[in-house]
Scaffold this motif. Structure first.
Motif, short mmCIF file in Angstrom:
data_model
loop_
_atom_site.label_atom_id
_atom_site.label_comp_id
_atom_site.label_asym_id
_atom_site.label_seq_id
_atom_site.Cartn_x
_atom_site.Cartn_y
_atom_site.Cartn_z
N GLN A 7 -47.68 28.06 -50.36
CA GLN A 7 -47.01 27.38 -51.47
C GLN A 7 -46.44 28.44 -52.39
OE1 GLN A 7 -50.10 24.87 -53.09
NE2 GLN A 7 -49.47 23.18 -51.79
N LYS A 9 -43.89 28.85 -55.99
CA LYS A 9 -43.12 28.25 -57.06
C LYS A 9 -42.49 29.35 -57.89
CE LYS A 9 -43.28 24.90 -60.75
NZ LYS A 9 -44.08 23.94 -61.49
N THR A 13 -37.12 27.57 -57.22
CA THR A 13 -37.58 26.75 -56.09
C THR A 13 -39.07 26.44 -56.17
OG1 THR A 13 -38.05 28.70 -54.74
CG2 THR A 13 -35.88 27.69 -54.47
N GLU A 14 -39.44 25.38 -55.48
CA GLU A 14 -40.84 25.03 -55.26
C GLU A 14 -40.97 24.67 -53.78
OE1 GLU A 14 -44.15 21.85 -56.85
OE2 GLU A 14 -42.39 22.30 -58.09
N ILE A 15 -41.72 25.48 -53.05
CA ILE A 15 -41.78 25.35 -51.60
C ILE A 15 -43.22 25.20 -51.13
CG2 ILE A 15 -41.28 26.49 -49.39
CD1 ILE A 15 -39.07 28.05 -50.92
N THR A 31 -35.52 20.22 -46.99
CA THR A 31 -35.12 21.28 -47.90
C THR A 31 -33.96 20.85 -48.80
OG1 THR A 31 -33.46 22.25 -46.42
CG2 THR A 31 -35.74 23.04 -46.20
N CYS A 55 -39.22 21.42 -49.83
CA CYS A 55 -38.64 22.35 -50.79
C CYS A 55 -37.79 21.60 -51.80
CB CYS A 55 -37.80 23.39 -50.07
SG CYS A 55 -37.05 24.57 -51.19
N GLY A 57 -35.19 22.84 -54.68
CA GLY A 57 -34.50 24.02 -55.19
C GLY A 57 -33.39 23.65 -56.15
N THR A 66 -32.92 28.49 -52.09
CA THR A 66 -33.71 27.72 -51.13
C THR A 66 -33.73 28.42 -49.78
OG1 THR A 66 -33.17 25.66 -52.26
CG2 THR A 66 -33.89 25.48 -49.97
#
Length: 68
Positions: A7, A9, A13-15, A31, A55, A57, A66
């Protein structure tokens, strides 16, 4: 089993990603970038790995954060 969960952040983005190397080629990819979703799905299917990618982004700015 060989697997990993990552994970990340950032401001852009937060993936969240789950990978199981000894999987069956299953993919759940989101995504927001159609071509990237397609390529990650193809990777999972042809490698036999199970891959889950979620994701969010700043796609309103550009997709490069992203993709990175």
């Amino acid at each position: 089993m060989r697997k990993a969960k990552i994970q990340r952040k950032t401001r852009e983005t937060e993936i969240c990603m789950d990978l199981e190397v000894d999987g069956s080629g299953q993919a759940e990819i989101n995504t927001g970038i159609g071509f990237l979703d397609h390529m990650l799905t193809a990777f999972a299917v042809h490698s036999g790995c199970d891959l889950s990618v979620s994701c969010r982004g700043d796609l309103d700015v550009d997709c490069h954060h992203t993709v990175e």
